[in-house]
Design a protein around this motif. Structure first.
Motif, PDB file in Angstrom:
ATOM      1  N   UNK A 138      28.882  22.061  15.162  1.00  0.00           N
ATOM      2  CA  UNK A 138      27.948  20.979  14.830  1.00  0.00           C
ATOM      3  C   UNK A 138      26.851  20.603  15.814  1.00  0.00           C
ATOM      4  N   UNK A 139      25.786  20.233  15.223  1.00  0.00           N
ATOM      5  CA  UNK A 139      24.627  19.824  16.055  1.00  0.00           C
ATOM      6  C   UNK A 139      23.817  18.875  15.273  1.00  0.00           C
ATOM      7  N   UNK A 140      23.250  18.085  16.123  1.00  0.00           N
ATOM      8  CA  UNK A 140      22.288  16.775  15.808  1.00  0.00           C
ATOM      9  C   UNK A 140      20.954  17.267  16.115  1.00  0.00           C
ATOM     10  N   UNK A 141      20.005  17.089  15.223  1.00  0.00           N
ATOM     11  CA  UNK A 141      18.448  17.308  15.315  1.00  0.00           C
ATOM     12  C   UNK A 141      18.257  16.480  16.742  1.00  0.00           C
ATOM     13  N   UNK A 142      17.262  17.349  17.348  1.00  0.00           N
ATOM     14  CA  UNK A 142      16.870  16.825  18.810  1.00  0.00           C
ATOM     15  C   UNK A 142      16.203  15.481  18.739  1.00  0.00           C
ATOM     16  N   UNK A 149      29.519  16.947  21.386  1.00  0.00           N
ATOM     17  CA  UNK A 149      29.438  16.520  20.155  1.00  0.00           C
ATOM     18  C   UNK A 149      30.798  17.187  19.275  1.00  0.00           C
ATOM     19  N   UNK A 150      31.437  18.290  19.471  1.00  0.00           N
ATOM     20  CA  UNK A 150      32.517  18.748  18.976  1.00  0.00           C
ATOM     21  C   UNK A 150      33.641  17.829  19.597  1.00  0.00           C
ATOM     22  N   UNK A 151      33.622  17.805  20.608  1.00  0.00           N
ATOM     23  CA  UNK A 151      34.759  16.806  21.286  1.00  0.00           C
ATOM     24  C   UNK A 151      35.005  15.572  20.408  1.00  0.00           C
ATOM     25  N   UNK A 161      24.959  18.575  23.162  1.00  0.00           N
ATOM     26  CA  UNK A 161      25.087  19.861  22.955  1.00  0.00           C
ATOM     27  C   UNK A 161      25.644  20.867  23.987  1.00  0.00           C
ATOM     28  N   UNK A 162      25.945  20.266  25.304  1.00  0.00           N
ATOM     29  CA  UNK A 162      26.418  20.733  26.460  1.00  0.00           C
ATOM     30  C   UNK A 162      28.005  20.855  26.246  1.00  0.00           C
ATOM     31  N   UNK A 163      28.398  22.258  26.856  1.00  0.00           N
ATOM     32  CA  UNK A 163      29.859  22.340  26.713  1.00  0.00           C
ATOM     33  C   UNK A 163      30.549  21.290  27.628  1.00  0.00           C
ATOM     34  N   UNK A 164      31.830  20.766  27.234  1.00  0.00           N
ATOM     35  CA  UNK A 164      32.636  19.913  27.799  1.00  0.00           C
ATOM     36  C   UNK A 164      32.671  20.126  29.206  1.00  0.00           C
TER      37      UNK A 164
END
Lengths: 500, 236
Positions: free
Chosen positions: A487-491, B94-96, B128-131
């Motif tokens: 999952x990503x959010x646009x920046x 975000x995934x967390x 977007x960084x890894x936890x």
């Protein structure tokens, strides 16, 4: 040129010549000690008995090459790139030149200059030299230091490139049977590789995504194969009817395995799955009335294209594939059909995995791999999550097994030994756990190359082991260890937007 | 809202809880303080069913949850930020957070996410960084944020101040108050940092050797001589 590299990177420490020679000498000594007895003497069949032939020239060549290789590696680590490039290119050029010049004349004077008897070994040495030179050139250009970062970066780049690389490889796979060099041998190897790619993708669900170490995956492969064979022979059913049944049976076996191991983790889980794989094999071997035991099952029906068989004439007098489409009969048709069949099965596996990773159940698998306690604390039911991972992974193993049975026409418990599980697991681990495209590369490497290296004869498995050790040294987390977030959010905008 | 009565729990043969009675009312922040090994974390874990209670009862909003499996307890509206944070290290921030929302209606996801990002703007920066690459404080924020994503009515926090710099501790505690007051989440907080925890909490319990030895409002406990001697002196 050496001056230039000295001026651009003035911080390079001076080389310790004595130390380098000592280390390289040690390596050369080890190689000498190993090759002296293994390579130096060869027992040969001569009329009237056996004779010992000495091959000390090859021992000398191996020792000298090991010494040079070690020096070059040290230089590479000390970031003296230029000599590495020159030496690597020189060795590769000389060997490849000699190989080409001596082609077709193994007894000629030119051939005598080659370091080794075997063409494959010579080419491998040349390739290794080229790889070293290429690496040196690459890091000279990048002036890079961090090796481990480089690995992650490379994996990330390959995964980005997968957007183009994937379709490209897929396109190649689709047109492969019609390329001019595609003969029976190549297609057979391709079928084998794609089968293992599919099995790798199937096992990737269990090991790569859910993090459950399964050493008995071959059990599901066997269940699928026997399900198809027994259904087809006893009830006279076709491949397409049996395929889903075989998948369901294998998934059921997955649940059967899953239940007792729910509480186990890591090493303990691995041992039980290992035992499960052996149990299935032993049952198949001993339940003679049902499985015909060690005799195996023969005469398994070949697949048909909507009822059109790939034979010269249909035994029942109906249409065959070539007569229906007005083609001339070719035995290659069936091979091509099998190739496309396994390709489609593999692609279905891949598509399914890519999709399910973005669904709640797929995310739960990944979360389970990372932390089971945390999973429970956010309301995920670990039991169901594990069971679905086991059963879905097993289902794809079962599909693969059905394909194996219909391709071979004969199955016996001997085809489902532990080494199969080990190879499939090796493909997943070497590919970089959870990496779909990594599985493809690892399957090509582990299945395709040994097939091409049959010339090495008894040293084939040695080369296989060496390749695995090499991967684990340079890519300890697998060829392409990289995880793409689902999952990503646009920046520029905080509105959540799910990437597909 | 949460009623624990006569709770006993074991680790193997070791009795970690010896008849604990705790009540948490709706809208409160209740803290549980005590020394290492007093059984604080065990109590929090037993509420979630692991280890399961050997004797006694646990009621949540009037319903018995003593024998329910962990994941079902969580689905009733209790969220836990477990000891040691336990975020998913290879998943992005975000995934967390998405995993935290695993059991809720996905329709709330955007709102809940915005609310967590408002509480902890740094998480949005790092989304977007890894936890695993976050700092300790950020990981703690992520653990609380993840727990909030399931829209809990009761939030169980196990030592959110563990291993954090004093300034960060203040910040974490300020946000806990905000969560309690603005989002109407009842909080049950296990802490070693007795001074901050008692300042924050409406009521507090003191635990020793698997039993509750004292209880009262935050201010009373803070003012208590024995407590000062046992948990506060020299610290602040």
């Amino acid at each position: 040129m050496t001056e230039r590299s000295a001026t651009t990177s003035p911080v390079l420490p001076p080389l310790d010549a004595v130390g380098i020679v000592r280390e390289a000498g040690l390596t050369a000594f080890v190689v000498f000690a190993l090759t002296f007895s293994l390579v130096g003497f060869k027992v040969e069949d001569v009329p009237g008995g056996l004779d010992i032939v000495t091959r000390f020239d090859q021992v000398l060549a191996a020792t000298v090459l090991a010494f040079t290789g070690r020096v070059v590696l040290i230089l590479l680590h000390k970031r003296r790139h230029l000599p590495v490039i020159l030496v690597g290119l020189a060795i590769a050029a000389v060997i490849l030149g000699l190989v080409v010049a001596a082609r077709g004349a193994p007894e000629s004077a030119t051939a005598a200059w080659l370091p080794f008897e075997s063409v494959v070994v010579n080419v491998l040495v040349a390739v290794a030299a080229l790889v070293l030179a290429g690496r040196a050139a690459w890091s000279a250009w990048r002036r890079d230091v961090g090796v481990s970062d480089e690995a992650v970066e490379l994996a990330a780049r390959v995964h980005k490139a997968a957007i183009f690389l994937g379709p490209l490889m897929l396109g190649f796979a689709v047109v492969l049977p019609f390329l001019p060099f595609a003969d029976r041998r190549l297609l057979d190897i391709a079928i084998l590789v794609v089968t293992y790619v599919m099995l790798g993708w199937g096992l990737n669900i269990v090991v790569g995504l859910a993090g459950l170490l399964d050493l008995g995956y071959v059990a599901f492969y066997a269940v699928g194969a026997y399900s198809y064979a027994l259904l087809a022979i006893n009830f006279d059913l076709g491949f397409w009817v049996c395929l889903p049944f075989a998948g369901i049976m294998a998934a059921f076996a997955g649940i059967l395995l899953g239940f007792p191991v729910l509480r186990l983790r890591g090493d303990y889980l691995a041992i039980v799955t290992l035992g499960f794989g052996e149990m299935i094999r032993v049952i198949l071997l001993n339940w003679y009335e049902f499985t015909k035991g060690p005799d195996g099952i023969s005469g398994i029906p070949r697949p048909t294209l909507f009822g059109l068989p790939f034979t010269r004439t249909d035994p029942d007098g109906g249409e065959t594939f070539h007569s229906f489409f007005g083609l001339t009969y070719s035995p290659l048709d069936r091979i091509i059909f099998l190739y496309y069949l396994i390709l489609i099965l593999a692609l279905v596996t891949n598509f399914f995995t890519m999709r399910i990773r973005r669904l709640p159940i797929g995310r739960a698998w990944e979360a389970l791999r990372e932390d089971e306690v945390a999973c429970r604390s956010i309301g995920i039911n670990p039991r169901n999550t594990k069971l679905t991972a086991f059963s879905i992974g097993a289902m794809f193993g079962g599909f693969g097994g059905s394909f194996f049975a219909t391709r071979q026409g004969f199955i016996s418990p001997e085809s489902f030994t532990f080494i199969e599980s080990a190879i499939i697991l090796a493909i997943v681990v070497l590919g970089g756990m959870g990496s779909q495209i990594g599985v493809v590369f690892a399957a090509i490497l582990l299945i395709g190359l040994p097939e091409f290296f049959r010339e090495l004869q008894q040293y084939r498995m040695l080369a296989f082991g060496a390749a695995m050790v090499a991967i684990m040294v340079w890519r300890p987390r697998g060829l392409l260890a990289f995880r793409d977030p689902t999952i990503r959010l646009s920046d520029h905008d905080t509105a959540p937007e799910k990437q597909t | 809202m949460l009623e624990v009565s006569g709770l006993h729990a074991f680790y193997g043969h070791i009795e970690a809880l010896r008849g604990v009675d705790v009540t948490v009312n709706e809208g409160e922040i209740v803290t549980l303080i005590g020394a290492n090994g007093a059984g604080k974390s065990t109590l929090l874990m037993s509420i979630c069913g692991n280890p399961r209670a050997a004797a006694g009862r646990i009621l949540f909003e009037g319903g018995e949850i003593t024998q329910l499996p962990t994941h079902q307890i969580v689905r009733l509206g209790i969220a836990q930020s477990p000891e040691g944070r336990r975020i998913f290290p290879f998943m992005s921030v975000l995934e967390n957070l998405q995993m935290g929302a695993a059991v809720t209606d996905p329709g709330h996801f955007d709102d809940d996410l915005r609310r967590v990002f408002e509480l902890y703007p740094v998480l949005e920066k790092r989304r977007h960084q890894r936890g695993g690459t976050l700092s300790g404080g950020e990981q703690q924020m992520l653990a609380i944020g993840r727990a909030l994503m399931s829209r809990p009515r009761l939030l169980l926090l196990d030592e959110p101040s563990l291993g954090l710099a004093p300034l960060l501790v203040k910040q974490i505690f300020a946000v806990i108050r905000e969560i309690n007051e603005q989002q109407n989440v009842t909080v049950f907080l296990v802490e070693q940092n007795a001074f901050h925890a008692l300042q924050l909490a409406h009521r507090g319990y003191v635990m020793a050797n698997g039993k509750i030895v004292m209880s009262g409002s935050g201010e009373t406990l803070l003012a208590d001589k024995e407590i000062r001697a046992a948990y506060l002196e020299g610290g602040h």
